[in-house]
Enzyme design. Structure first.
Site, PDB file in Angstrom:
ATOM      1  N   ASP A  96       0.281  -0.354  -6.023  1.00 42.30           N
ATOM      2  CA  ASP A  96      -0.660   0.093  -7.054  1.00 42.30           C
ATOM      3  C   ASP A  96      -0.434   1.564  -7.378  1.00 42.30           C
ATOM      4  O   ASP A  96       0.178   2.305  -6.599  1.00 42.30           O
ATOM      5  CB  ASP A  96      -2.111  -0.137  -6.602  1.00 42.30           C
ATOM      6  CG  ASP A  96      -2.468   0.649  -5.344  1.00 42.30           C
ATOM      7  OD1 ASP A  96      -1.645   0.660  -4.398  1.00 42.30           O
ATOM      8  OD2 ASP A  96      -3.548   1.260  -5.291  1.00 42.30           O
ATOM      9  N   GLU A 161      -4.121   0.903  -2.283  1.00 39.31           N
ATOM     10  CA  GLU A 161      -4.116   2.136  -1.498  1.00 39.31           C
ATOM     11  C   GLU A 161      -4.882   3.235  -2.215  1.00 39.31           C
ATOM     12  O   GLU A 161      -5.621   3.991  -1.602  1.00 39.31           O
ATOM     13  CB  GLU A 161      -2.664   2.597  -1.261  1.00 39.31           C
ATOM     14  CG  GLU A 161      -2.516   3.714  -0.219  1.00 39.31           C
ATOM     15  CD  GLU A 161      -2.686   5.113  -0.775  1.00 39.31           C
ATOM     16  OE1 GLU A 161      -2.882   6.035   0.021  1.00 39.31           O
ATOM     17  OE2 GLU A 161      -2.642   5.302  -2.008  1.00 39.31           O
TER      18      GLU A 161
HETATM   19 ZN   LIG Z   1       0.565   6.797  -2.511  1.00 41.90          ZN
END
Ligand SMILES: [Zn+2]
Length: 463
Positions: A96, A161
């Site tokens: 992501d 994340e």
């Molecule tokens: Zn990162």
């Protein structure tokens, strides 16, 4: 690109062709806007699906020869069986990216993956699709050669994340369930940083051995509220303001932690003559070093202590209404040595007001410090020396949070390193605009991951 970068000694004869092939894979994956959002309802789930499809198409051997376990919605956990499983290794990255600010003026489209001036431009090139694709390309090349790693290799690719999501802890739970105790975990982190330290000409390959804990607090004051025509002194808003000022005027105690001391010692030979004695004797002169870092500005000061920043504020909803509740959000980055509990008691003692309630919204302790005097760190160091002979490898304390913090629950040796040369401008472009990675720097990163996997040691843990 930084000037006078030596040619990597790891380059194979067909380097250019391999590099170009890998770069095309990176470009294809950067073009897919896998933006993670605080509210998953705002996410374009199809982008994540397309990313998986593209990854499968671009890395066919990896997808047929490794076992894949899906993790939560879009996380991926690959298992590559080695000759032994005594010292399993986890290589991490996340697929992501952070959103692109519409007002930011990118020189080249954020999801265009254009190649300009020897760089691939786009969101995620450095954070963290560069690492993800480099890991996959290293594995794909090794599979093409029929290579079997000495130890089991796991690839853990998170999908959330950037919003502190659940994929990484879920991957940890899966590994735990299977009885996997990683010998080494490697996630994104420090770079081969050019222009990193004033006066140090050489790039510094900084390997994060711990990271600050991210904790969020809420300061809240409840009052009577009422009509703005008949105000009282020290209402909820004013009390909160006083608390914020008291917090702002105080600092957490500073001290240079062990990895910072080691970083200074390792850089000492390359530092300007005036600084060399202090850096070389950093362990003995820790208080002096600490004061110097604090004085050198907010960035280096943050290397010595816990920081707290008031970020969100809320009070009255209307101009003619006195707030009955005033709230402030405080983002705290906890230095190794401090804890959520010690932060709370520090905040309470500097605010000095019983009426101000301090609540923990999100608790994150600093990560334990991974060793720098054993085989795992030496492996990272020696492969850095092979791939980046001009760079000085050194441990450091990471300021930002990574998914690897969850892996400290199952592994003592968690390191945070991104094997790409980056200028200061490139590092500043992460989470900002004009993110870009050098084509050659990316190719070198692939060679580094490849060499790391090739060098995994046989046998049980000794050190
Ligand atoms: Zn990162």
């Amino acid at each position: 690109m930084a000037p006078d970068v030596p040619v990597s000694p790891l380059r194979p004869d067909d380097h250019d062709a391999l590099r170009d092939r890998a770069v095309e894979k990176l470009r294809a994956l950067v073009r897919i806007p896998t933006v993670s959002r605080q509210d998953p309802a705002d996410e374009d789930l199809s982008a994540f699906e397309r990313f998986h499809d593209e990854l499968r198409a671009r890395f066919p051997r990896l997808h047929t020869e490794l076992d894949l376990t899906p993790v939560t919605d879009h996380g991926l956990l690959f298992h590559w069986q080695g000759r032994e499983a005594a010292r399993p290794v986890v290589l991490m990255a996340h697929l992501d990216v952070v959103p692109v600010d519409d007002d930011a003026s990118w020189q080249h489209p954020a999801f265009g993956a254009e190649i300009v001036d020897g760089h691939v431009w786009g969101r995620g090139t450095l954070d963290d699709k560069g690492s993800l694709v480099a890991i996959c390309e290293a594995v794909e090349r090794l599979l093409e050669r029929g290579f079997v790693p000495a130890q089991d290799v796991w690839l853990s690719f998170g999908c959330d994340e950037e919003v502190s999501g659940t994929a990484a802890p879920a991957a940890v739970a899966i590994l735990r369930e299977r009885g996997v105790v990683p010998w080494l975990v490697l996630d994104e982190g420090g770079a081969v940083a050019h222009e990193a330290f004033p006066g140090v000409e050489l790039p510094v390959a900084v390997v994060g051995v711990t990271e600050k804990g991210v904790t969020s607090l809420e300061l809240r004051v409840d009052g009577r509220g009422g009509h703005a025509s008949t105000p009282t002194k020290m209402d909820a808003t004013a009390r909160l303001a006083r608390a914020i000022l008291r917090l702002d005027r105080s600092s957490f105690p500073a001290s240079a932690p062990a990895p910072t001391v080691e970083l200074m010692q390792r850089l000492a030979p390359y530092a300007p003559a005036a600084l060399r004695p202090l850096m070389a004797n950093a362990a003995r002169l820790r208080p002096v070093l600490t004061r110097a870092l604090v004085a050198a500005g907010p960035e280096s000061a943050a290397m010595t202590r816990t920081t707290a920043a008031v970020t969100t504020l809320s009070g009255s909803p209307a101009l003619n209404v006195v707030a009955s509740t005033a709230k402030a959000g405080v983002n705290v980055r906890i230095m190794v040595g401090d804890s959520v509990a010690s932060v709370l008691s520090h905040v309470r003692s500097v605010v000095k007001d019983q009426e101000v309630q301090v609540k923990v919204l999100e608790a994150g302790e600093p990560s334990p410090v991974s060793p720098t005097d054993d085989d795992a760190f030496r492996l990272i160091e020696s492969t850095i020396a092979e791939a980046f002979p001009d760079a000085v490898p050194a441990p450091y304390v990471m300021m930002a949070a990574t998914d690897s913090r969850f892996f400290t629950a199952i592994c003592e040796r968690v390191y945070r390193y991104t094997p790409f040369r980056m200028t200061r401008a490139q590092r500043q472009a992460i989470h900002s605009y004009d993110e870009h990675i050098g084509v050659e720097a990316f190719a070198e990163g692939v060679l580094w991951y490849q060499r790391l996997i090739e060098r995994l040691p046989e046998g049980q843990v000794t050190a």
